[in-house]
Design an enzyme around this catalytic site. Structure first.
Site, PDB file in Angstrom:
ATOM      1  N   CYS A 184      18.443  26.040  32.953  1.00 33.91           N
ATOM      2  CA  CYS A 184      17.447  25.347  33.777  1.00 33.91           C
ATOM      3  C   CYS A 184      16.955  26.171  34.949  1.00 33.91           C
ATOM      4  O   CYS A 184      15.964  25.793  35.592  1.00 33.91           O
ATOM      5  CB  CYS A 184      18.015  24.034  34.287  1.00 33.91           C
ATOM      6  SG  CYS A 184      18.570  22.929  32.974  1.00 33.91           S
ATOM      7  N   CYS A 193      17.073   9.693  34.608  1.00 32.19           N
ATOM      8  CA  CYS A 193      17.161  10.923  33.823  1.00 32.19           C
ATOM      9  C   CYS A 193      15.799  11.596  33.712  1.00 32.19           C
ATOM     10  O   CYS A 193      14.779  10.932  33.518  1.00 32.19           O
ATOM     11  CB  CYS A 193      17.670  10.614  32.415  1.00 32.19           C
ATOM     12  SG  CYS A 193      19.172   9.613  32.356  1.00 32.19           S
ATOM     13  N   SER A 194      15.785  12.920  33.799  1.00 32.14           N
ATOM     14  CA  SER A 194      14.536  13.655  33.585  1.00 32.14           C
ATOM     15  C   SER A 194      14.208  13.700  32.097  1.00 32.14           C
ATOM     16  O   SER A 194      15.062  13.448  31.250  1.00 32.14           O
ATOM     17  CB  SER A 194      14.642  15.068  34.158  1.00 32.14           C
ATOM     18  OG  SER A 194      15.722  15.770  33.582  1.00 32.14           O
ATOM     19  N   ILE A 237      12.325  15.014  28.312  1.00 30.27           N
ATOM     20  CA  ILE A 237      12.148  16.130  27.382  1.00 30.27           C
ATOM     21  C   ILE A 237      10.671  16.473  27.426  1.00 30.27           C
ATOM     22  O   ILE A 237       9.821  15.675  27.024  1.00 30.27           O
ATOM     23  CB  ILE A 237      12.575  15.740  25.955  1.00 30.27           C
ATOM     24  CG1 ILE A 237      14.049  15.324  25.936  1.00 30.27           C
ATOM     25  CG2 ILE A 237      12.310  16.875  24.983  1.00 30.27           C
ATOM     26  CD1 ILE A 237      15.010  16.430  26.266  1.00 30.27           C
ATOM     27  N   HIS A 271      10.913  17.984  32.763  1.00 24.14           N
ATOM     28  CA  HIS A 271      11.710  19.206  32.935  1.00 24.14           C
ATOM     29  C   HIS A 271      11.557  20.142  31.743  1.00 24.14           C
ATOM     30  O   HIS A 271      12.459  20.262  30.911  1.00 24.14           O
ATOM     31  CB  HIS A 271      13.169  18.809  33.150  1.00 24.14           C
ATOM     32  CG  HIS A 271      14.102  19.940  33.423  1.00 24.14           C
ATOM     33  ND1 HIS A 271      13.704  21.134  34.006  1.00 24.14           N
ATOM     34  CD2 HIS A 271      15.459  20.062  33.205  1.00 24.14           C
ATOM     35  CE1 HIS A 271      14.742  21.924  34.131  1.00 24.14           C
ATOM     36  NE2 HIS A 271      15.815  21.307  33.642  1.00 24.14           N
TER      37      HIS A 271
END
Length: 397
Positions: A87, A212-213, A215, A341
């Site tokens: 990341c 949550c980030s 896909i 992300h």
């Protein structure tokens, strides 16, 4: 020879679940970067640095930096590289470009971050399996550990040790999605309430879907130049003033030094602060883009970046100290929770946001007030075993 480098502009592809290919994303972000900066063309670029995590699995393509140079019509004359640090890949690309300029190897570099992650409904399992490769596949992966379950354990431990509340976690998502609602390239452009977060589908207790980030398919590009070149082409730039990075021998979860703290973040931040001459980050930083891959991440980072004492991160968000008009405006572009992300693109986008905040080039609803002049970007990667921090300022001195 040590020189200062500066971000002088850049641009994005749209972020989200795209029909676009990996090549399309490169071209969209590259064109947007050159369109944003008068006085620099592809012919001026001497170095190209591409942050990308898993193009081999997501796009079935390796050797991607030369491919990107071909797609953008750049004859790279001095330095070209692809960086992979999970990341933090985008910030790693930026860091290497900065070092190349600082030591006199380059005057103009293009930094790209690119990730194509959505392969279609028939390949969701492939995407999820690929994401587990970031952890130790033979130890953590086969035991079912993935990103949500990993960060849920940090959330549970932090709540147990420090009394952090579920509502404080939700406030991180509420703030960042509110900012993303005013960001034209963000994946999630809809405001939410605390109740919306708490009532969303539970993924890994206590984390729900809106903690949550996403896909995300996306790309970002920026132009990094020497101080001399920056002064030739603009009155507003974001100069790199410090950079720190730390990795402890703890890639597997059983070797992590803590399940409620990231001492690596503290080491990296202190190194960057020392280089930038920052003694008190809370009073000396105006804006920060930090790695909120999950809501608990941002709260822990308030603490381990040295803004509050350990255990006070939840109160920091609850008191509004990370709002646009707070002590430090945190994630005004919407963070990972709001923007999504696309792994390799996040760090590049963060640095570009700091530049645009300095230049007053963002939407008024998410502009940090009073002309921000100092900023920070932060990424964690893998099992939190690596943390990367960079400081920027309008005045290189």
């Amino acid at each position: 020879m040590t020189r200062t480098a500066a971000v002088v502009g850049g641009g994005h592809a749209d972020w989200g679940q795209r029909e676009a290919t990996w090549k399309d994303l490169v071209q969209e972000a590259g064109k947007a970067a050159f369109d944003d900066v008068d006085g620099i063309t592809p012919n001026d670029v001497e170095g190209l640095f591409v942050g990308a995590v898993q193009p081999e699995r997501f796009a079935f393509q390796s050797h991607i930096a030369p491919l990107a140079s071909e797609l953008l019509g750049i004859d790279v004359t001095k330095m070209i590289s692809r960086t992979e640090l999970a990341c933090a890949s985008g910030q790693a690309a930026l860091r290497y470009a900065w070092l190349a300029i600082a030591c006199g190897q380059l005057d103009v570099a293009l930094v790209l971050g690119v990730e194509k992650m959505n392969l279609g409904d028939d390949y969701v399992e492939e995407t999820q399996a690929s994401m587990t490769n970031v952890l130790d596949r033979e130890f953590d992966g086969v035991n079912g550990l993935n990103a949500p379950s990993f960060f849920s354990m940090f959330a549970q431990r932090h709540m147990r040790e420090y009394g952090t509340t579920r509502e404080q976690l939700a406030q991180v998502s509420v703030k960042n999605k509110r900012h993303a609602a005013n960001n034209p390239y963000a994946q999630f452009r809809q405001e939410v309430s605390i109740d919306d977060v708490l009532d969303s589908y539970q993924i890994a207790p206590p984390l729900c879907l809106l903690d949550c980030s996403g896909i995300t398919d996306g790309a970002a590009g920026l132009l990094l130049v020497s101080e001399e070149k920056a002064r030739e082409i603009t009155d507003t730039a974001a100069y790199v003033t410090g950079s720190g990075q730390s990795c402890m021998a703890s890639n597997s979860i059983n070797n992590l030094p803590s399940m409620s703290a990231w001492p690596q973040a503290t080491v990296a931040a202190e190194e960057a602060y020392d280089q930038a001459g920052i003694d008190d980050p809370v009073t000396e930083l105006d804006v920060a883009e930090i790695h909120d891959c999950f809501s608990i991440s941002e709260i822990i980072e308030y603490e381990d970046l040295g803004w509050v004492e350990k255990g006070e991160g939840g109160q920091f968000i609850e008191d509004g100290r990370s709002e646009l008009d707070g002590d430090i405006a945190v994630n005004p572009r919407g963070g990972l929770l709001g923007c999504g992300h696309p792994l390799g693109a996040t760090g590049v986008s963060q640095a570009l946001e700091v530049y645009k905040q300095f230049a007053g080039k963002v939407e008024s609803a998410r502009q940090v007030p009073d002309s921000p002049e100092t900023g920070l970007i932060h990424n964690l990667s893998g099992s939190g075993s690596v943390h990367s921090v960079m400081t920027l300022a309008r005045d290189p001195q």
